[in-house]
Design an enzyme around this catalytic site. Structure first.
Site, PDB file in Angstrom:
ATOM      1  N   THR A   1       0.876  -1.184   0.000  1.00 47.22           N
ATOM      2  CA  THR A   1       0.000   0.000   0.000  1.00 47.22           C
ATOM      3  C   THR A   1       0.903   1.221   0.000  1.00 47.22           C
ATOM      4  O   THR A   1       2.053   1.146   0.431  1.00 47.22           O
ATOM      5  CB  THR A   1      -0.882   0.044   1.259  1.00 47.22           C
ATOM      6  OG1 THR A   1      -0.021   0.165   2.386  1.00 47.22           O
ATOM      7  CG2 THR A   1      -1.717  -1.204   1.392  1.00 47.22           C
TER       8      THR A   1
ATOM      9  N   GLU B   1      -5.666  -4.121   0.510  1.00 50.44           N
ATOM     10  CA  GLU B   1      -5.910  -5.126   1.558  1.00 50.44           C
ATOM     11  C   GLU B   1      -7.105  -6.028   1.250  1.00 50.44           C
ATOM     12  O   GLU B   1      -7.309  -7.032   1.914  1.00 50.44           O
ATOM     13  CB  GLU B   1      -6.157  -4.425   2.904  1.00 50.44           C
ATOM     14  CG  GLU B   1      -4.914  -3.857   3.554  1.00 50.44           C
ATOM     15  CD  GLU B   1      -4.608  -2.424   3.140  1.00 50.44           C
ATOM     16  OE1 GLU B   1      -5.078  -2.010   2.055  1.00 50.44           O
ATOM     17  OE2 GLU B   1      -3.907  -1.723   3.887  1.00 50.44           O
TER      18      GLU B   1
ATOM     19  N   LYS C   1     -13.797  18.026  10.363  1.00 52.69           N
ATOM     20  CA  LYS C   1     -14.653  18.251  11.520  1.00 52.69           C
ATOM     21  C   LYS C   1     -14.704  19.748  11.757  1.00 52.69           C
ATOM     22  O   LYS C   1     -13.700  20.368  12.067  1.00 52.69           O
ATOM     23  CB  LYS C   1     -14.095  17.521  12.742  1.00 52.69           C
ATOM     24  CG  LYS C   1     -15.181  17.008  13.608  1.00 52.69           C
ATOM     25  CD  LYS C   1     -14.723  15.963  14.569  1.00 52.69           C
ATOM     26  CE  LYS C   1     -15.938  15.547  15.390  1.00 52.69           C
ATOM     27  NZ  LYS C   1     -15.582  14.972  16.644  1.00 52.69           N
TER      28      LYS C   1
ATOM     29  N   TRP D   1     -19.430  16.812  11.279  1.00 53.78           N
ATOM     30  CA  TRP D   1     -18.673  16.258  10.163  1.00 53.78           C
ATOM     31  C   TRP D   1     -19.134  16.814   8.818  1.00 53.78           C
ATOM     32  O   TRP D   1     -20.327  16.966   8.584  1.00 53.78           O
ATOM     33  CB  TRP D   1     -18.842  14.735  10.120  1.00 53.78           C
ATOM     34  CG  TRP D   1     -18.025  14.037  11.145  1.00 53.78           C
ATOM     35  CD1 TRP D   1     -17.375  14.611  12.204  1.00 53.78           C
ATOM     36  CD2 TRP D   1     -17.783  12.645  11.233  1.00 53.78           C
ATOM     37  NE1 TRP D   1     -16.745  13.661  12.933  1.00 53.78           N
ATOM     38  CE2 TRP D   1     -16.971  12.430  12.363  1.00 53.78           C
ATOM     39  CE3 TRP D   1     -18.150  11.549  10.471  1.00 53.78           C
ATOM     40  CZ2 TRP D   1     -16.530  11.173  12.750  1.00 53.78           C
ATOM     41  CZ3 TRP D   1     -17.722  10.297  10.841  1.00 53.78           C
ATOM     42  CH2 TRP D   1     -16.923  10.103  11.969  1.00 53.78           C
TER      43      TRP D   1
END
Ligand code: ADP
Length: 540
Positions: A185, A330, A439, A444
């Site tokens: 990754t 993954e 935030k 959010w």
């Protein structure tokens, strides 16, 4: 328990190759190359040359469990390594050439590779890095035998190595859990992490990937993967194509609109895919030149959120349907794919599109999903509650390569670091990556939603939203847009466009027209953007 009485045949990658060579022997594989003419052969030819390659690996002393690195584009020689290396019981580390040099060296050393197969494009890079990779014993140039070897360091030639070898190989049978591919990754934080796919996980992923609710491949398809082969094995497309008998077209590194257009037309490509940036370039190309999309009918786009405007333009203007895919290295990488169901189709095309074009996708058999709150409690699948997205299944990671600790919790759930909702029909929608969440004043804001709306504003090529420090609200979103060449878009136009769809307090605090940097996998590099603009609102 009463034991079943069926054969315990291991799921091996060599089995995919053997099957394709028998069942679809004459189906074509076409490859562009760095500096050679287009290459053409069949699955039968692929089998023969992969066998030759497997013999050559043996003669280089590569044995079961050894690691071999490829530093290569989407070509037929890379494809042969995809089969020969795991087929012989070794592991192919598909290095990402767009990593920083430091990260690239780190991954080759961490993999412990004994041989490195590379395209000519990487000679200058390897000349600089070779001394830092002491465990690599063999450098093999993936090029025609007649092409001059690089003068900078000793290499062997791939074609010369395989030329002497037999075109059949007794593919060994071994435990299906043996490692096959090692993909790192990008490690936006810390060192890259190695995900070691097994033969079993690759084969199961490939079987599932072709299903009608997933990519829906058939022998009538001509597939051109524009996801790099070093990015989660081109999302498994080469294997899914082999199982389903699809013609395969490999575009090398030539992913610009004109080059893709040429292959689509000449080879009759029906299906392609990749990250949104590639398809932005392609749309730009066909809209500028007025050319048709030819035989192209379907695309799978993912890796980052697909702007609704992109899916809509492909569908309405060009008759190409887009299936969005969410996944990660993954997860091999198929997580969810946006495919229709009779229930939502019954609501009519507009309602169907509203769902298909705005959700990352629908649950697939073989990968379970759930969302949890900050304390790990399960949240309802009501399309409203949003929480940490967790996944598990036979092609999801258990632990990173060389890690002592598991990457999953006691029940096998892997925390994706994405924030998502799941609805009762199994559609998942990502609102943000947890590290990209904004935030503001304790609430959010979804950067993906704002980006999606901004991307539909005429003239906008790429839209990126990041949260930066704000003295009053702790964090506020700012919008950075890159425009199509020759276009001008003003702040007022962007503001007016966003005002139609975006909640008032989500309105970005600043509008910046600038280049949008991309990561090694072609996604918006938000870390870099946050770094560049961190003080932008400091004095607001
Ligand atoms: P890297 O971190 O190296 O870019 P990955 O390709 O594994 O590598 O990135 C996976 C992440 O990409 C996911 O966790 C998610 O945040 C993002 N992603 C992938 N597909 C989508 C999608 N369709 N919509 C939104 N985000 C996506």
């Amino acid at each position: 328990m009463l034991q079943g009485l069926m054969q315990n045949a291991p799921l091996l990658i060599s089995g995919v190759l053997r099957y394709a060579a028998l069942a679809h022997d004459d189906r074509e594989i076409v490859s562009r190359l760095v500096d050679e003419p287009i290459w053409r052969y069949t699955y039968k030819g692929l089998h023969a040359r992969s066998a030759q390659c497997a013999h050559a690996l043996k003669h280089l002393g590569i044995g079961e469990g050894d690691r071999v690195t490829s530093l290569a584009w989407n070509t037929h020689r890379h494809l042969e390594l995809f089969y020969a290396v795991p087929g012989a019981g070794a592991v192919l580390h598909t290095a990402n050439p767009r990593f920083s040099e430091e990260q690239l060296v780190y991954t080759v050393n961490h993999a412990g590779s004994r041989a490195l197969f590379f395209d000519r494009s990487f000679v200058p890079l390897l000349t600089r890095l070779r001394a830092k990779m002491p465990a690599v014993e063999h450098y093999v140039l993936l090029a025609d035998e007649t092409s001059a070897p690089p003068s900078e360091f000793p290499t062997q030639n791939y074609e010369a190595l395989i030329a002497r070898e037999a075109a059949t190989f007794a593919w060994p049978a071994f435990d299906e859990n043996a490692g096959a591919f090692l993909c790192y990754t990008s490690g936006t934080t810390g060192d890259p992490k190695g995900v070691l796919y097994s033969n079993r996980s690759v084969v199961l992923h490939a079987i599932a990937g072709g299903l009608s609710g997933a990519l829906d491949f058939s022998a009538f398809d001509c597939i051109m993967p524009c996801q790099s082969m070093y990015h989660a094995t081109a999302w498994g497309l080469p294997f899914i194509a082999a199982i389903n008998g699809c013609k395969l077209v490999l575009p090398c590194d030539k992913m610009d609109g004109a080059s893709l257009h040429e292959l689509i037309h000449k080879e009759g490509v029906t299906f392609s895919g990749g990250v949104p940036t590639i398809w932005t370039m392609y749309l730009d190309h066909v809209s500028r030149t007025g050319e048709s999309v030819g035989t192209l009918r379907r695309l799978v786009i993912g890796g980052s959120a697909v702007p609704r405007a992109m899916a809509e333009t492909f569908d309405k203007k060009y008759g190409v349907s887009v299936r969005q895919l969410w996944g990660m290295t993954e997860t091999s990488p198929i997580g969810v794919i946006a495919s229709p169901t009779p229930e939502i189709a019954a609501a009519g095309p507009d309602a169907l599109n509203d769902i298909i074009w705005t959700r990352q996708g629908r649950m697939q058999f073989g990968i379970e999903l759930k969302i949890t709150d900050a304390d790990g409690n399960d949240l309802p699948h009501d399309g409203v509650a949003s929480g940490n997205l967790k996944v598990r299944g036979p092609w999801t990671i258990e632990r990173y390569f060389r890690s002592e600790t598991s990457a999953v919790d006691a029940d096998g759930w892997f925390d994706t670091s994405d924030i998502a909702t799941i609805d009762s029909a199994g559609f998942m929608r990502i609102t943000d990556r947890s590290k990209d969440v904004i935030k503001s004043g304790g609430e959010w804001i979804s950067s993906i939603d704002i980006e999606n709306t901004a991307a539909a504003c005429p003239g906008v090529k790429t839209a990126a939203v990041v949260g930066v420090y704000h003295p009053k609200w702790e964090e506020r979103p700012i919008l950075i847009v890159e425009l199509h060449v020759g276009r001008t878009v003003t702040e007022e136009q962007l503001r007016a466009h966003l005002a139609l769809k975006v909640t008032k307090w989500w309105m970005p605090e600043a509008f910046i027209i600038a280049d949008v940097p991309l990561t090694s996998t072609g996604k918006i590099d938000k870390k870099k953007l946050r770094e560049i603009y961190k003080d932008h609102l400091r004095h607001s």
